[in-house]
Motif scaffolding. Structure first.
Motif, short mmCIF file in Angstrom:
data_model
loop_
_atom_site.label_atom_id
_atom_site.label_comp_id
_atom_site.label_asym_id
_atom_site.label_seq_id
_atom_site.Cartn_x
_atom_site.Cartn_y
_atom_site.Cartn_z
N ASN A 1 0.82 -1.22 0.00
CA ASN A 1 0.00 0.00 0.00
C ASN A 1 0.85 1.26 0.00
O ASN A 1 0.43 2.32 0.47
N HIS A 2 2.05 1.19 -0.56
CA HIS A 2 2.96 2.35 -0.51
C HIS A 2 2.43 3.52 -1.32
O HIS A 2 2.68 4.69 -0.98
N GLY A 3 1.66 3.26 -2.40
CA GLY A 3 1.12 4.37 -3.17
C GLY A 3 0.14 5.20 -2.36
O GLY A 3 0.20 6.44 -2.34
N GLU A 4 -0.75 4.52 -1.66
CA GLU A 4 -1.71 5.21 -0.80
C GLU A 4 -0.99 5.96 0.32
O GLU A 4 -1.34 7.12 0.64
N LEU A 5 0.00 5.34 0.93
CA LEU A 5 0.75 5.99 2.00
C LEU A 5 1.50 7.21 1.49
O LEU A 5 1.56 8.25 2.15
N ARG A 6 2.09 7.10 0.31
CA ARG A 6 2.82 8.22 -0.27
C ARG A 6 1.91 9.43 -0.47
O ARG A 6 2.25 10.56 -0.11
N ARG A 7 0.72 9.19 -1.03
CA ARG A 7 -0.22 10.30 -1.24
C ARG A 7 -0.65 10.93 0.08
O ARG A 7 -0.74 12.16 0.21
N ARG A 8 -0.90 10.10 1.08
CA ARG A 8 -1.31 10.62 2.39
C ARG A 8 -0.21 11.45 3.02
O ARG A 8 -0.45 12.56 3.54
N LEU A 9 1.01 10.95 2.98
CA LEU A 9 2.13 11.64 3.61
C LEU A 9 2.45 12.94 2.88
O LEU A 9 2.77 13.96 3.52
N GLN A 10 2.39 12.93 1.57
CA GLN A 10 2.64 14.16 0.82
C GLN A 10 1.58 15.21 1.13
O GLN A 10 1.88 16.41 1.22
N ALA A 11 0.34 14.77 1.31
CA ALA A 11 -0.73 15.71 1.66
C ALA A 11 -0.50 16.32 3.03
O ALA A 11 -0.95 17.45 3.31
N LEU A 12 0.22 15.60 3.89
CA LEU A 12 0.54 16.10 5.23
C LEU A 12 1.81 16.94 5.24
O LEU A 12 2.25 17.40 6.30
N GLY A 13 2.44 17.12 4.06
CA GLY A 13 3.61 17.97 3.95
C GLY A 13 4.94 17.27 3.94
O GLY A 13 5.99 17.91 3.89
N HIS A 14 4.94 15.94 3.98
CA HIS A 14 6.19 15.20 3.95
C HIS A 14 6.72 15.08 2.52
O HIS A 14 5.95 15.05 1.55
N VAL A 15 8.02 14.97 2.40
CA VAL A 15 8.67 14.75 1.11
C VAL A 15 9.07 13.29 1.01
O VAL A 15 9.81 12.78 1.87
N ALA B 1 9.22 9.07 6.54
CA ALA B 1 8.12 10.02 6.75
C ALA B 1 6.99 9.38 7.57
O ALA B 1 6.38 10.04 8.43
N LEU B 2 6.71 8.11 7.32
CA LEU B 2 5.66 7.43 8.06
C LEU B 2 6.02 7.35 9.54
O LEU B 2 5.17 7.56 10.42
N TYR B 3 7.28 7.07 9.83
CA TYR B 3 7.74 7.02 11.23
C TYR B 3 7.68 8.40 11.86
O TYR B 3 7.24 8.56 13.02
N LEU B 4 8.09 9.43 11.13
CA LEU B 4 8.04 10.79 11.67
C LEU B 4 6.61 11.21 11.99
O LEU B 4 6.37 11.93 12.95
N GLU B 5 5.66 10.73 11.20
CA GLU B 5 4.26 11.12 11.39
C GLU B 5 3.59 10.34 12.52
O GLU B 5 2.82 10.91 13.30
N TYR B 6 3.88 9.04 12.63
CA TYR B 6 3.12 8.19 13.56
C TYR B 6 3.96 7.58 14.67
O TYR B 6 3.42 6.88 15.53
N GLY B 7 5.27 7.77 14.67
CA GLY B 7 6.11 7.23 15.72
C GLY B 7 6.12 5.71 15.71
O GLY B 7 6.05 5.08 14.66
N GLU B 8 6.21 5.11 16.89
CA GLU B 8 6.34 3.66 17.00
C GLU B 8 5.13 2.92 16.45
O GLU B 8 5.22 1.72 16.16
N GLU B 9 4.01 3.60 16.28
CA GLU B 9 2.79 2.97 15.76
C GLU B 9 2.77 2.94 14.24
O GLU B 9 1.77 2.52 13.65
N PHE B 10 3.84 3.38 13.57
CA PHE B 10 3.80 3.51 12.11
C PHE B 10 3.59 2.17 11.42
O PHE B 10 3.04 2.11 10.32
N THR B 11 3.97 1.07 12.06
CA THR B 11 3.79 -0.24 11.43
C THR B 11 2.31 -0.60 11.28
O THR B 11 1.96 -1.43 10.42
N GLU B 12 1.44 0.01 12.08
CA GLU B 12 0.01 -0.28 11.97
C GLU B 12 -0.55 0.17 10.63
O GLU B 12 -1.65 -0.24 10.24
#
Length: 613
Positions: free
Chosen positions: A75-89, A101-112
């Motif tokens: 699901n990396h395509g979906e995650l990429r779009r979500r993270l970019q919308a949140l301002g991540h590169v 970027a996923l770790y920076l946004e969600y911390g230790e819960e990013f694997t969920e």
């Protein structure tokens, strides 16, 4: 897909890091990357599958969060779009590039938020001291081996056992109970390996440690983004369950065919892989690979596989292995596994994926995992029937898991080793307790045990190591969360009833496969070891040499005369059980020769157990 390795709160030379990288470069031949900081280091060997022009690891190099990753995030395509919308590169189209970027946004819960198969390591340097996070997927499709030194609070890790040993000082002591665990369950279960100081990070686990501190280990749930919200059939509604399983498999096979490199399917001719092949063919022409053995042997499935491939319009490749090559093939297979695995299919798996790669394919879809969750093993059916009749089902079921049943193990062991094993059970205590006395029916407990314990240890590590040995990424539709979310809640009758196994899966496959394939008796995709391990064959002579009585008795665990009696029994009355026990002992001896020779001097001061001539 990659191989990863690293260390934390330790001192490792660049030479040692290069050694570890070289030991698993076969799994990541396209690039090698690394990053180091005070007391930590990350490394990877890349197998480029998605986003071929990007994907340099560690991801986030130069930033406060760096990640190395082995696996595939579907699901990396979906995650990429979500993270970019949140301002991540997110720098490129590689699936793993979303991880910092996923770790920076969600911390230790990013694997969920991850849907896929993975083992990964994150170094976070934003705090006063660096923090390391390790994580594995929900089923352990991508193993991660580690050595934690509690006294020094230091860690070393790698995707493969032989590579981890390359750090030096790792694997210095073989677990005394390892031989019994191997013969009891065909490979170590749970977090244990054959080494006292090496563990496997269990499925669905997050491991976190700050530099100089003690680790926090958390087991996560098996549900995730793909399983959440999946419609489930009402209990007993077998037709609806089958339709939903077919829909989920169709969706997953379609997703798993997506890659920037050539993709193939593995087709044994049995239900599981044949169904994957049929569903893959709905997306266009496929290449299907089947393994066979030169000569005439039992359990030859190539004609069933050919029929499946022809119906699907796939190009059918038969990989034929010469039994004369088995000794060399076994040595290569055991080396890549790094510890004993008694499944004779290991040779077939290694040879098949090697041929897939030689034919130009980097990804292959397989049918692994279906038997565990849909109720496909004869031992599951027999245990359920014995339990329904009020009989004790557990001894026969546990013997069916073994490479040598309990009574045979008692005859093979010396008195000293028999006493030792009595105090060190082969199964992890929690797993055994839940299997024998946990919640649910006997079949529900067995299914939970097969899926959560046996599948990761016995099957998934083997598939990972022996596919990546030839730089092939194996993808497993039956292990996807959406399929598991439908299959886990099935009732006993939807799994097994009236002597028929995998009832829901057979119903899901109706109309998609040739009737001969659907109606044929179930048989394992394996090496016909009973026929091949007999006097006059290359394999027999090889086994006789390695399992000579004096040699097997030298460590004081096995009675050499009892091992010799197994050969006599197999020569006079060939049997599946005898052949498997000899095969397992042969595998263990090959492993011992390859990996324990370097430990002989270190262990010279240790007094062996009583030796039987």
């Amino acid at each position: 897909m990659c191989r990863i390795f690293g260390y934390f709160n330790a001192s490792v030379t660049p030479h040692a890091m290069r050694t570890v990288a070289a030991l698993q470069r076969h799994g990541g031949p396209d690039a090698t990357g690394g990053s180091r900081g005070p007391s930590w280091g990350l490394g990877n060997n890349r197998l480029a599958v998605v986003g071929l022009d990007g994907g340099q690891q560690p991801y986030g190099r130069g930033g406060p969060v760096q990640v190395v990753f082995n696996g595939e995030i579907y699901n990396h395509g979906e995650l990429r779009r979500r993270l970019q919308a949140l301002g991540h590169v997110v720098p490129d189209a590689c699936d793993g590039s979303v991880l910092p970027a996923l770790y920076l946004e969600y911390g230790e819960e990013f694997t969920e938020h991850l849907d896929g198969m993975y083992a990964l390591a994150v170094v976070d340097t934003r705090g006063a001291v660096p923090r390391l996070l390790l994580a594995t997927d929900h089923l352990g499709m991508k193993p991660l081996y580690l050595r934690w030194d509690a006294a020094g609070r230091s860690l070393w890790f790698a995707s493969e056992l032989p590579a981890l040993l390359g750090f030096g000082g790792v694997g210095a002591r073989v677990r005394e109970s390892a031989l019994d665990a191997f013969l009891s369950t065909r490979t170590p279960f749970g977090a244990r390996t054959v080494y006292e100081d090496v563990e496997v990070l269990e499925p669905g686990t997050t491991w976190v440690c700050e530099l100089g501190g003690a680790p926090r280990v958390r087991r996560r749930g098996t549900q995730g983004p793909a399983g959440a919200g999946e419609p489930r059939a009402a209990a007993g509604d077998g037709g609806a369950a089958a339709r939903r399983v077919r829909q989920a498999l169709r969706r997953e096979v379609g997703r798993l065919l997506t890659a920037d490199v050539p993709v193939a399917v593995v087709t044994s001719g049995g239900l599981d892989s044949s169904l994957v092949t049929a569903l893959a063919a709905e997306h266009g022409p496929q290449h299907a690979f089947t393994l066979a053995y030169r000569g005439v042997w039992p359990f030859d499935e190539r004609h069933f596989a050919r029929e499946v491939a022809e119906r699907a319009g796939a190009v059918h490749h038969v990989v034929e292995v010469d039994p004369a090559a088995f000794p060399a093939l076994l040595e290569e297979t055991v080396w890549h596994l790094g510890q004993p695995n008694a499944d004779p299919i290991a040779l077939s798996t290694y040879a098949l994926f090697r041929a897939v790669r030689e034919a130009g394919f980097t990804v292959a879809l397989t049918g692994d995992g279906a038997d565990e969750v849909f109720g496909g093993y004869e031992r599951m059916r027999l245990a359920a029937e014995r339990a329904a009749a009020g009989d004790d089902w557990a001894p026969a079921y546990l013997d069916a898991l073994s490479a040598a049943p309990a009574a045979l193990r008692a005859r093979l062991y010396t008195d000293a080793y028999r006493a030792h094993t009595a105090a060190h059970p082969a199964l992890p205590e929690a797993a055994r307790e839940d299997l024998l006395h946990g919640a649910g029916t006997v079949l529900e407990r067995i299914t939970r045990f097969e899926l959560d314990h046996r599948l990761p240890a016995y099957h998934l590590r083997r598939v990972d190591h022996l596919s990546m040995a030839s730089a092939v990424e194996a993808r497993l539709p039956f292990c996807q969360r959406s399929v598991l979310a439908l299959a886990r809640p099935l009732s006993d009758g939807e799994r097994i009833r009236g002597g028929q196994v995998k009832r829901t899966l057979y119903a899901a496959a109706a109309g998609l496969l040739p009737e001969r394939v659907l109606a044929r008796p179930k048989q394992p995709f394996t090496l016909p070891v009973r026929a091949m391990l007999r006097p006059g064959t290359v394999l027999w002579e090889y086994a006789r040499d390695l399992l000579a009585p004096a040699r097997t008795a030298a460590a004081g665990r096995l009675d050499g005369r009892a091992v010799d009696a197994l050969f006599a029994a197999q020569a006079e009355r060939p049997g599946d059980g005898t052949a498997l026990a000899l095969w397992a002992l042969l595998v263990h001896e090959v492993w011992d020769e390859q990996f324990r020779a370097r430990l002989r001097e270190a262990a010279a001061g240790a007094r062996p157990l009583a030796v039987a001539a």
